[in-house]
Design an enzyme around this catalytic site. Sequence first.
Site, mmCIF file in Angstrom:
data_model
loop_
_atom_site.group_PDB
_atom_site.id
_atom_site.type_symbol
_atom_site.label_atom_id
_atom_site.label_comp_id
_atom_site.label_asym_id
_atom_site.label_seq_id
_atom_site.Cartn_x
_atom_site.Cartn_y
_atom_site.Cartn_z
ATOM 1 C CB SER A 196 -0.850 -0.020 1.272
ATOM 2 O OG SER A 196 -1.430 1.246 1.509
ATOM 3 C CE1 TYR A 209 -3.767 -2.330 5.182
ATOM 4 C CE2 TYR A 209 -3.170 -0.052 4.685
ATOM 5 C CZ TYR A 209 -3.583 -1.305 4.263
ATOM 6 O OH TYR A 209 -3.803 -1.531 2.929
HETATM 7 N N1 LIG Z 1 -8.845 -0.618 -0.584
HETATM 8 C C1 LIG Z 1 -7.786 0.161 -0.471
HETATM 9 O O1 LIG Z 1 -7.942 1.386 -0.337
HETATM 10 C C2 LIG Z 1 -6.412 -0.422 -0.529
HETATM 11 C C3 LIG Z 1 -5.323 0.428 -0.730
HETATM 12 C C4 LIG Z 1 -4.032 -0.110 -0.777
HETATM 13 C C5 LIG Z 1 -3.849 -1.469 -0.607
HETATM 14 N N2 LIG Z 1 -4.922 -2.278 -0.422
HETATM 15 C C6 LIG Z 1 -4.679 -3.713 -0.205
HETATM 16 O O2 LIG Z 1 -5.392 -4.455 -1.161
HETATM 17 C C7 LIG Z 1 -5.592 -5.779 -0.647
HETATM 18 C C8 LIG Z 1 -7.026 -6.203 -0.906
HETATM 19 O O3 LIG Z 1 -7.910 -5.455 -0.108
HETATM 20 P P1 LIG Z 1 -9.303 -4.869 -0.640
HETATM 21 O O4 LIG Z 1 -9.145 -3.411 -0.703
HETATM 22 O O5 LIG Z 1 -9.737 -5.600 -1.837
HETATM 23 O O6 LIG Z 1 -10.254 -5.159 0.631
HETATM 24 P P2 LIG Z 1 -11.456 -6.198 0.841
HETATM 25 O O7 LIG Z 1 -12.529 -5.963 -0.174
HETATM 26 O O8 LIG Z 1 -11.823 -6.090 2.277
HETATM 27 O O9 LIG Z 1 -10.795 -7.610 0.545
HETATM 28 C C9 LIG Z 1 -9.931 -8.220 1.462
HETATM 29 C C10 LIG Z 1 -9.751 -9.667 1.077
HETATM 30 O O10 LIG Z 1 -8.862 -10.283 2.011
HETATM 31 C C11 LIG Z 1 -9.422 -11.488 2.466
HETATM 32 N N3 LIG Z 1 -9.028 -11.782 3.836
HETATM 33 C C12 LIG Z 1 -9.160 -10.989 4.931
HETATM 34 N N4 LIG Z 1 -8.772 -11.635 6.032
HETATM 35 C C13 LIG Z 1 -8.361 -12.879 5.643
HETATM 36 C C14 LIG Z 1 -7.872 -14.021 6.328
HETATM 37 N N5 LIG Z 1 -7.709 -14.039 7.647
HETATM 38 N N6 LIG Z 1 -7.583 -15.121 5.593
HETATM 39 C C15 LIG Z 1 -7.749 -15.121 4.268
HETATM 40 N N7 LIG Z 1 -8.208 -14.096 3.568
HETATM 41 C C16 LIG Z 1 -8.525 -12.975 4.248
HETATM 42 C C17 LIG Z 1 -10.925 -11.276 2.379
HETATM 43 O O11 LIG Z 1 -11.590 -12.529 2.185
HETATM 44 P P3 LIG Z 1 -12.417 -13.337 3.335
HETATM 45 O O12 LIG Z 1 -13.080 -12.311 4.191
HETATM 46 O O13 LIG Z 1 -13.375 -14.165 2.526
HETATM 47 O O14 LIG Z 1 -11.390 -14.148 4.013
HETATM 48 C C18 LIG Z 1 -11.044 -10.446 1.114
HETATM 49 O O15 LIG Z 1 -11.111 -11.264 -0.017
HETATM 50 C C19 LIG Z 1 -5.207 -5.726 0.831
HETATM 51 O O16 LIG Z 1 -3.935 -6.279 1.003
HETATM 52 C C20 LIG Z 1 -5.174 -4.241 1.117
HETATM 53 O O17 LIG Z 1 -4.311 -3.935 2.178
HETATM 54 C C21 LIG Z 1 -6.186 -1.787 -0.384
#
Ligand SMILES: NC(=O)c1ccc[n+]([C@@H]2O[C@H](COP(=O)([O-])OP(=O)(O)OC[C@H]3O[C@@H](n4cnc5c(N)ncnc54)[C@H](OP(=O)(O)O)[C@@H]3O)[C@@H](O)[C@H]2O)c1
Length: 322
Positions: A196, A209
């Site tokens: 991130s 985070y």
């Molecule tokens: N959204 C942003 O603004 C942003 C910015 C920079 C980076 N990111 C990064 O992008 C990545 C994806 O996040 P997102 O934004 O798509 O959020 P999201 O919609 O909340 O998706 C998170 C994913 O992680 C999985 N997950 C969470 N806890 C888990 C666990 N204990 N075991 C296995 N899987 C788990 C969830 O699946 P289940 O709940 O089904 O397990 C879900 O598929 C993350 O690494 C996040 O830090 C996001």
Amino acid sequence: MTNKNAEQSTTNSNEILPILYWVLGSIWAPITLPWIIYQMLGTLHMKYKRTNLNSKVVLITGASSGLGEALAHAFYAAGCRVILAARRKNELERVKKDLLESHQTVPTHVPIILPLDLTDLPSLPKNIETVLGICSQIDILINNGGITSRGNVLNTDLGVYEKLMLVNYFGQVCLTKAVLPSMVERKSGHIVLISSVQGLIGIPNRSAYAASKHAIQAFCDSLRAEVAEHNVEVTVVSPGYIKTELSLNALTESGSKYGRMDENTAKGYSAEYVAEQIVRAVVEKKNEVIIAPPTARIAVYLRRLLPSVYFWIMNKRAKNEV
Ligand SMILES: NC(=O)c1ccc[n+]([C@@H]2O[C@H](COP(=O)([O-])OP(=O)(O)OC[C@H]3O[C@@H](n4cnc5c(N)ncnc54)[C@H](OP(=O)(O)O)[C@@H]3O)[C@@H](O)[C@H]2O)c1
Ligand SMILES: *[C@@H]1O[C@H](CO)[C@@H](O)[C@H](O)[C@H]1NC(C)=O
């Protein structure tokens, strides 16, 4: 101004304009034409290189929503055999169904569902064995699953720090270690870690985070250097805000669910856009890529080049003054 003067100035501009166009044209054409040709060649080259993704086995964690789901679509459409990993099996089934119903014009491979919990470290190597048993190899591992938090250091439970480190860092390290030997042996493979912008800068109320994502960045840099001789690629991706469920799933200071869609997240990039940039970075074997608007990029550079300015801005931000 008299009429005569007005006439005079029109004649002048009539004479000057063509000269101006000629000067601009002779400066710009040599610059813009090669640029346009370069861009067109780049697009063609990207299309050609993308064919390399055909039939590659791609394991994506966090594939049940947000960026992971968008990545599943992007790699599936590129002809990859995608393995969808996350905790919620029903959501993975939904994504699989969506994949099968879409992209019917290109030859595709049936997605595989892999329910796993990134906090259950001892179970992760077994999951990788299962996949290797079915597909015989994993070409690309995308460590994308993750969670975030809201709250200051003073009031946040230690358990929140542990949970974020487990999901965002140890889980990724564990999966990477489980996949790596097979990649080293085959002298081929690509490990992608989704960090991130907050893996590059820490902001108030996100210490857990930001720390977990900073850990990922350092892990990547060490790993990349070590595995280069084995022809294994490592790409670390640092996106800015993306419109996903990340803030809804965030943990509060006590570890309960935050459950709110933050304004920044809602105004962020679409997951599809970020996924497309990640596919490009993988195809081009980039070491790192920042996918963020100018303000976030400036903050990253300020932290490195003018740290005292960065600290001053963050102090203001902590007091909700910026
Ligand atoms: N959204 C942003 O603004 C942003 C910015 C920079 C980076 N990111 C990064 O992008 C990545 C994806 O996040 P997102 O934004 O798509 O959020 P999201 O919609 O909340 O998706 C998170 C994913 O992680 C999985 N997950 C969470 N806890 C888990 C666990 N204990 N075991 C296995 N899987 C788990 C969830 O699946 P289940 O709940 O089904 O397990 C879900 O598929 C993350 O690494 C996040 O830090 C996001
Ligand atoms: C940080 O979180 C606290 C509650 O934990 C909140 O009152 C404050 O406004 C937040 N500050 C910022 C800058 O988000």
